[in-house]
Design a protein around this motif. Structure first.
Motif, PDB file in Angstrom:
ATOM      1  N   LYS A  37       5.596  16.408   3.174  1.00  0.00           N
ATOM      2  CA  LYS A  37       4.842  16.513   4.077  1.00  0.00           C
ATOM      3  C   LYS A  37       5.068  17.405   5.261  1.00  0.00           C
ATOM      4  CE  LYS A  37       2.878  11.769   3.815  1.00  0.00           C
ATOM      5  NZ  LYS A  37       1.547  12.027   3.589  1.00  0.00           N
ATOM      6  N   PHE A  38       4.255  17.948   6.250  1.00  0.00           N
ATOM      7  CA  PHE A  38       4.378  18.919   7.220  1.00  0.00           C
ATOM      8  C   PHE A  38       3.871  18.582   8.542  1.00  0.00           C
ATOM      9  CE2 PHE A  38       1.219  21.025   5.042  1.00  0.00           C
ATOM     10  CZ  PHE A  38       0.168  21.356   6.061  1.00  0.00           C
ATOM     11  N   ASN A  39       4.542  18.534   9.610  1.00  0.00           N
ATOM     12  CA  ASN A  39       3.867  18.272  10.807  1.00  0.00           C
ATOM     13  C   ASN A  39       4.557  19.322  11.923  1.00  0.00           C
ATOM     14  OD1 ASN A  39       3.054  17.369  13.313  1.00  0.00           O
ATOM     15  ND2 ASN A  39       3.652  15.171  13.088  1.00  0.00           N
ATOM     16  N   TYR A  40       3.779  20.433  12.047  1.00  0.00           N
ATOM     17  CA  TYR A  40       4.548  21.564  12.849  1.00  0.00           C
ATOM     18  C   TYR A  40       3.741  21.959  13.858  1.00  0.00           C
ATOM     19  CZ  TYR A  40       7.040  25.880  13.588  1.00  0.00           C
ATOM     20  OH  TYR A  40       7.721  27.185  14.101  1.00  0.00           O
ATOM     21  N   THR A  41       4.552  22.142  14.998  1.00  0.00           N
ATOM     22  CA  THR A  41       3.613  22.585  16.417  1.00  0.00           C
ATOM     23  C   THR A  41       4.505  23.996  16.776  1.00  0.00           C
ATOM     24  OG1 THR A  41       3.420  20.374  17.055  1.00  0.00           O
ATOM     25  CG2 THR A  41       3.070  22.099  18.693  1.00  0.00           C
ATOM     26  N   HIS A  42       3.392  24.829  16.862  1.00  0.00           N
ATOM     27  CA  HIS A  42       3.834  26.331  17.089  1.00  0.00           C
ATOM     28  C   HIS A  42       3.501  26.464  18.913  1.00  0.00           C
ATOM     29  CE1 HIS A  42       4.524  30.548  17.723  1.00  0.00           C
ATOM     30  NE2 HIS A  42       3.330  30.685  17.995  1.00  0.00           N
ATOM     31  N   LYS A  43       4.518  26.462  19.651  1.00  0.00           N
ATOM     32  CA  LYS A  43       4.217  26.442  21.366  1.00  0.00           C
ATOM     33  C   LYS A  43       4.997  27.709  21.715  1.00  0.00           C
ATOM     34  CE  LYS A  43       4.394  22.247  22.832  1.00  0.00           C
ATOM     35  NZ  LYS A  43       4.805  21.113  23.487  1.00  0.00           N
ATOM     36  N   LYS A  44       4.365  28.512  22.516  1.00  0.00           N
ATOM     37  CA  LYS A  44       4.703  29.648  23.097  1.00  0.00           C
ATOM     38  C   LYS A  44       4.342  29.827  24.574  1.00  0.00           C
ATOM     39  CE  LYS A  44       6.496  34.333  22.000  1.00  0.00           C
ATOM     40  NZ  LYS A  44       6.486  35.315  21.365  1.00  0.00           N
ATOM     41  N   GLN A  45       5.024  29.914  25.474  1.00  0.00           N
ATOM     42  CA  GLN A  45       4.445  29.989  26.890  1.00  0.00           C
ATOM     43  C   GLN A  45       5.319  31.306  27.587  1.00  0.00           C
ATOM     44  OE1 GLN A  45       2.089  27.752  27.596  1.00  0.00           O
ATOM     45  NE2 GLN A  45       1.506  29.032  29.256  1.00  0.00           N
ATOM     46  N   SER A  46       4.630  32.184  28.014  1.00  0.00           N
ATOM     47  CA  SER A  46       5.137  33.294  28.438  1.00  0.00           C
ATOM     48  C   SER A  46       4.267  33.947  29.951  1.00  0.00           C
ATOM     49  CB  SER A  46       5.555  34.468  27.709  1.00  0.00           C
ATOM     50  OG  SER A  46       4.302  34.825  27.010  1.00  0.00           O
ATOM     51  N   GLY A  47       3.784  33.020  30.586  1.00  0.00           N
ATOM     52  CA  GLY A  47       3.157  33.456  31.610  1.00  0.00           C
ATOM     53  C   GLY A  47       1.711  33.611  31.282  1.00  0.00           C
ATOM     54  N   GLY A  48       0.754  33.172  32.019  1.00  0.00           N
ATOM     55  CA  GLY A  48      -0.967  33.442  31.441  1.00  0.00           C
ATOM     56  C   GLY A  48      -1.113  32.648  30.376  1.00  0.00           C
ATOM     57  N   ALA A  49      -2.154  33.135  29.480  1.00  0.00           N
ATOM     58  CA  ALA A  49      -2.339  32.240  28.157  1.00  0.00           C
ATOM     59  C   ALA A  49      -1.225  32.279  27.155  1.00  0.00           C
ATOM     60  CB  ALA A  49      -3.676  32.944  27.646  1.00  0.00           C
ATOM     61  N   GLY A  50      -0.768  31.038  26.793  1.00  0.00           N
ATOM     62  CA  GLY A  50       0.401  31.035  25.770  1.00  0.00           C
ATOM     63  C   GLY A  50      -0.322  30.890  24.462  1.00  0.00           C
ATOM     64  N   GLN A  51       0.484  30.424  23.578  1.00  0.00           N
ATOM     65  CA  GLN A  51       0.088  30.130  22.179  1.00  0.00           C
ATOM     66  C   GLN A  51       0.429  28.720  21.878  1.00  0.00           C
ATOM     67  OE1 GLN A  51       2.167  32.828  19.331  1.00  0.00           O
ATOM     68  NE2 GLN A  51       1.104  34.649  20.730  1.00  0.00           N
ATOM     69  N   PHE A  52      -0.540  28.117  21.316  1.00  0.00           N
ATOM     70  CA  PHE A  52      -0.480  26.653  20.997  1.00  0.00           C
ATOM     71  C   PHE A  52      -1.388  26.320  19.479  1.00  0.00           C
ATOM     72  CE2 PHE A  52      -1.638  22.059  20.590  1.00  0.00           C
ATOM     73  CZ  PHE A  52      -0.337  21.547  20.438  1.00  0.00           C
ATOM     74  N   GLY A  53      -0.769  25.864  18.434  1.00  0.00           N
ATOM     75  CA  GLY A  53      -1.250  25.546  17.404  1.00  0.00           C
ATOM     76  C   GLY A  53      -0.395  24.327  16.529  1.00  0.00           C
ATOM     77  N   ARG A  54      -1.027  23.157  16.211  1.00  0.00           N
ATOM     78  CA  ARG A  54      -0.467  22.107  15.442  1.00  0.00           C
ATOM     79  C   ARG A  54      -1.167  21.779  13.990  1.00  0.00           C
ATOM     80  NH1 ARG A  54       0.879  15.835  17.400  1.00  0.00           N
ATOM     81  NH2 ARG A  54       2.303  15.347  15.679  1.00  0.00           N
ATOM     82  N   VAL A  55      -0.228  21.818  13.003  1.00  0.00           N
ATOM     83  CA  VAL A  55      -0.742  21.565  11.923  1.00  0.00           C
ATOM     84  C   VAL A  55      -0.291  20.474  11.094  1.00  0.00           C
ATOM     85  CG1 VAL A  55      -1.879  23.886  11.298  1.00  0.00           C
ATOM     86  CG2 VAL A  55       0.643  23.422  10.657  1.00  0.00           C
ATOM     87  N   MET A  56      -0.799  19.663  10.428  1.00  0.00           N
ATOM     88  CA  MET A  56      -0.147  18.443   9.894  1.00  0.00           C
ATOM     89  C   MET A  56      -0.813  18.451   8.135  1.00  0.00           C
ATOM     90  SD  MET A  56      -0.639  15.928  12.921  1.00  0.00           S
ATOM     91  CE  MET A  56      -0.257  14.419  11.888  1.00  0.00           C
ATOM     92  N   GLY A  57      -0.087  18.057   7.328  1.00  0.00           N
ATOM     93  CA  GLY A  57      -0.598  17.675   5.881  1.00  0.00           C
ATOM     94  C   GLY A  57       0.348  17.951   4.943  1.00  0.00           C
ATOM     95  N   VAL A  58       0.213  18.087   3.537  1.00  0.00           N
ATOM     96  CA  VAL A  58       1.249  17.990   2.576  1.00  0.00           C
ATOM     97  C   VAL A  58       1.192  19.217   1.677  1.00  0.00           C
ATOM     98  CG1 VAL A  58      -0.423  16.915   0.867  1.00  0.00           C
ATOM     99  CG2 VAL A  58       1.977  16.495   0.845  1.00  0.00           C
ATOM    100  N   LEU A  59       2.417  19.434   1.340  1.00  0.00           N
ATOM    101  CA  LEU A  59       2.657  20.839   0.263  1.00  0.00           C
ATOM    102  C   LEU A  59       2.803  20.156  -0.992  1.00  0.00           C
ATOM    103  CD1 LEU A  59       2.414  23.740   0.665  1.00  0.00           C
ATOM    104  CD2 LEU A  59       5.009  23.822   0.708  1.00  0.00           C
TER     105      LEU A  59
END
Length: 759
Positions: free
Chosen positions: A547-569
């Motif tokens: 299983k995977f449960n990964y969150t990609h988060k990046k904040q560097s002033g202004g609009a950042g990056q966010f994405g979370r994915v869950m599931g299975v390989l």
């Protein structure tokens, strides 16, 4: 002898036609009771035409019934090109016979490339056509070496029948099994010809047993040899019950005599065996067999033809092409037993009707449909080989490439005779020809624009070996020009530039395959190249789900990056229909991941497949199931979800018990019996698993599965272990997990390489 004079007195020295033979037999007193010698029976299936098509005219039906499209296929060095050379000579297409290995300074007609004559092997399939009596035969001579297997694939894709040639000593070998598999893939009816009957140790009946056991064919001899090895003089025809001999300087006169008394017993036994085998696949012969009667020649021919076309039976002939013996009866069998274009079902997919299969009818009055099955760079631009399945192709007409939708004018049409060309104005349905000046790819479908159908392309196996390639001295435009041309011509030859090392990497089916292309670059494009150490096409995969449960988060002033994915390989088996063993599945419900970001998630998955986490090789054999996730109204973007999916993949991959897969080769070795211990010892040293061994008099055959990574340099080792008498061939079997210690070693080497790059 009066019969022989009647038969051949008034006929030209070459190309004794089937029809002429029939007429002579019919007017000859000693054989007045006999039926036809080998005039093919009338077409078994009357030409069908649907209500939406124009009715077939009688001239077209007659032309098609007199047409055969055949391929000559076999294991390397079984005598395919020698046999084709004799066929061309006896049909009057060439005036002299030349040596295949080019020892007479000319070389075989079908091996037109200088490299082919030097090495004595066929590298490219070559097309020609010939006339035998009233019959027209299109012939494609294919390579026997596994490295050039794509040439056999594309030939069998467009042919109606085939002649499988086997050596009378070596019999069923590794490439014979591959060719058999290819013939089954495209449902190609075949007859078999046991060649080299003059060789020491020739035993055709052992070969027929091998065909039954190893190839699982219902096969039986329709001839028996008159003498074997150096005493081989001719064959006994079990159907016509006559002995056939070749006379003349080049065996051009086929002479029929009574069967020698010492062979009557064997001939009777083998004819009984033929009836038994046919009784299993033909009801009429079964009735005759149960009544303990002997079928007539007509009944034999009808039964063999029907069973062969229905892929239930394989007639076996024998002879020696090199010694000019029994090749004309093979030609008779080709027209007698192999199908004409109307007796083979060809289907296409109707693009306009949701890819519904439609049957193509090979009638020239129907809308044109053709398949470009082979490309070549000719003196006048690209030469495109075309099989016409329906309708007619005319010079100056406009045709449409179904894939691109491009309308193209046909500037020039030719019939091929090896490297020679003969201009024609029209090619009818069922024909094979070539056209110039048409830009397309191998496997493209062409129509006249009135129908929207597509033919399935040929199967192209994945490359198993790679080399780095760099030109010596300054790089010229010819370097990329040559690589582009070879890639276009050969779907199994791949080129890419390594992203990190910036090296040009060429990939193919074996060392010889790549060597030939490097040599052709030097000869045809004047570009000398240096090659690196061969690299094996490893793969990476997983052995359990994670299983995977990964969150990609990046904040560097202004609009950042966010994405979370869950599931299975999870591991995935190869899908036979699609031919794929990787998949991305979206099971997200409730809109937790907006639908416009799902394609970005799939792109992240595809990115991760390119370079595996273990040793940087492609990943296969798994499915990524996306079940849930989360998005941010401002910070989420396609890039964020692409990165999140790729990182989630790598995280789950590490937890799913990953393993490295290596290509396993099926290796077939033939060597004198006294070296058996040394050969098997050498295979064990290379981590080989012996699958089968067979001993025949002075020689033994061994088949083993060996990792490709351990096969480099084997030819030199085998020669030294067998005093130069051993030979081997290998073909790709599948990818299998490497041993644990090998995996650790490969991972450590990869880590060192990566560390050196980052310094």
């Amino acid at each position: 002898m009066s019969f022989v004079k009647t038969l051949f007195g008034g006929l030209p020295g070459r190309a004794q036609s089937v029809a002429a033979f029939h007429n002579a037999v019919a007017t000859s007193a000693p054989l007045a009771a006999q039926q036809t010698y080998s005039v093919p029976v009338s077409m078994l299936r009357r030409f069908q035409s649907t209500s939406t098509e124009k009715p077939a005219d009688s001239a077209d039906i007659k032309r098609l019934s007199m047409l055969r499209n055949i391929g000559i296929s076999a294991h390397i060095d079984s005598g395919k090109t020698t046999c084709t050379e004799r066929i061309l000579f006896y049909t009057g297409r060439i005036k002299e016979i030349h040596d295949v290995r080019g020892r007479d300074g000319v070389g075989a007609k079908m091996d037109s490339m200088e490299l082919e004559r030097e090495k004595g092997i066929t590298i490219q399939s070559a097309a020609t056509y010939a006339s035998w009596g009233d019959y027209n035969v299109n012939i494609i001579d294919t390579p026997g070496h596994v490295d050039f297997t794509i040439e056999v694939e594309r030939a069998l894709r467009v042919l109606d029948g085939a002649c499988l040639i086997l050596c009378s000593v070596s019999g069923v070998q590794s490439q014979t099994i591959t060719v058999d598999r290819q013939m089954r893939r495209y449902n190609v009816p075949r007859l078999s010809f046991i060649n080299k009957m003059d060789r020491a140790g020739a035993n055709p009946f052992r070969i027929i047993d091998q065909m039954r056991q190893k190839l699982k064919l219902t096969a039986a001899a329709v001839q028996i040899p008159i003498g074997t090895e150096d005493q081989f003089r001719g064959v006994v025809d079990l159907i016509q019950w006559k002995a056939l001999y070749n006379e003349g300087d080049n065996g051009e006169n086929l002479v029929s005599k009574d069967i020698p008394a010492d062979l009557i017993e064997l001939a009777t036994e083998k004819r009984h065996e033929l009836i038994e085998q046919l009784a299993n696949v033909d009801d009429n012969i079964a009735d005759i067999y149960l009544n303990e009667e002997i079928p007539t020649a007509e009944q034999f021919i009808t039964a063999i033809r029907t069973a062969t076309i229905n892929l239930k039976f394989t007639p076996v002939l024998m002879g020696s092409a090199f010694k000019n013996t029994a090749v004309q009866p093979l030609l008779n069998a080709i027209v007698d037993y192999l199908p004409n274009p109307t007796e083979v079902t060809n289907t296409a997919l109707n693009i306009a009707d949701n890819e519904k299969p439609v049957e193509l009818t090979p009638y020239s009055g129907n809308p044109f449909v053709g398949l470009a099955f082979k490309l070549e760079e000719g003196r006048y631009g690209q030469l495109t080989y075309m099989r016409i399945y329906q309708g007619a192709l005319k010079k100056g007409s406009f045709i449409t490439n179904v894939k691109t939708g491009k309308k193209i004018k046909v500037p020039r049409l030719v019939r091929m005779h090896a490297s020679d060309m003969e201009d024609v104005d029209e090619l009818g349905a069922g024909e094979i020809g070539a056209m110039f000046g048409v830009d397309c790819a191998s496997g493209d479908t062409f129509t006249d624009g009135t129908v929207q159908v597509s033919l399935s392309s040929m199967f192209a196996p994945q490359p198993v070996i790679s080399l780095s390639l760099s030109p010596i001295g300054k790089e010229s435009p010819n370097f990329s020009k040559a690589l582009n041309r070879f890639q276009k011509e050969d779907p199994t030859f791949r080129v890419h530039v390594d992203k990190e090392s910036k090296e040009t990497i060429i990939s193919g089916m074996g060392e010889l395959h790549l060597q030939i292309y490097v040599e052709r670059m030097k000869r045809e494009y004047n570009v000398e190249c240096l090659t690196g150490k061969p690299q094996v096409a490893f793969r990476e995969t997983i052995t359990q789900a994670a299983k995977f449960n990964y969150t990609h988060k990046k904040q560097s002033g202004g609009a950042g990056q966010f994405g979370r994915v869950m599931g299975v390989l999870e591991p995935m088996e190869l899908d036979e229909e699609t031919g794929k063993d990787v998949a991305f599945e979206n099971r997200v419900i409730g809109g937790n991941i907006p639908t416009n970001f799902i394609p970005a998630c799939e792109k992240g998955f595809v990115d991760a497949l390119e370079k595996g986490p273990l040793i940087g090789h492609p990943v296969n054999g798994l499915r990524m199931v996306l079940e849930d996730g989360a998005a941010h109204a401002v910070d989420s973007s396609e890039l964020a979800f692409r990165i999140a999916t790729k990182n989630a993949f790598n995280e789950a991959f590490a937890k799913a018990k990953p393993t490295i897969l290596e290509p396993i080769m099926n290796v077939a070795i033939t060597a004198p019996t006294e070296f058996q211990g040394a050969v098997i010892g050498g295979l064990n040293k290379r981590k080989g698993t012996v699958v089968d061994t067979e001993i025949q008099e002075d020689y033994f055959n061994v088949t083993a599965d060996v990792p490709l990574n351990d096969m480099f340099g084997y030819s030199t080792e085998l020669r030294s272990a067998t005093q130069g008498k051993g030979e081997f061939s290998m073909e790709y079997k599948d990818h299998q997990p490497v041993q644990t210690h090998v995996q650790e070693q490969l991972i450590q080497e990869y880590k060192k390489k990566e560390a050196a790059k980052s310094k």
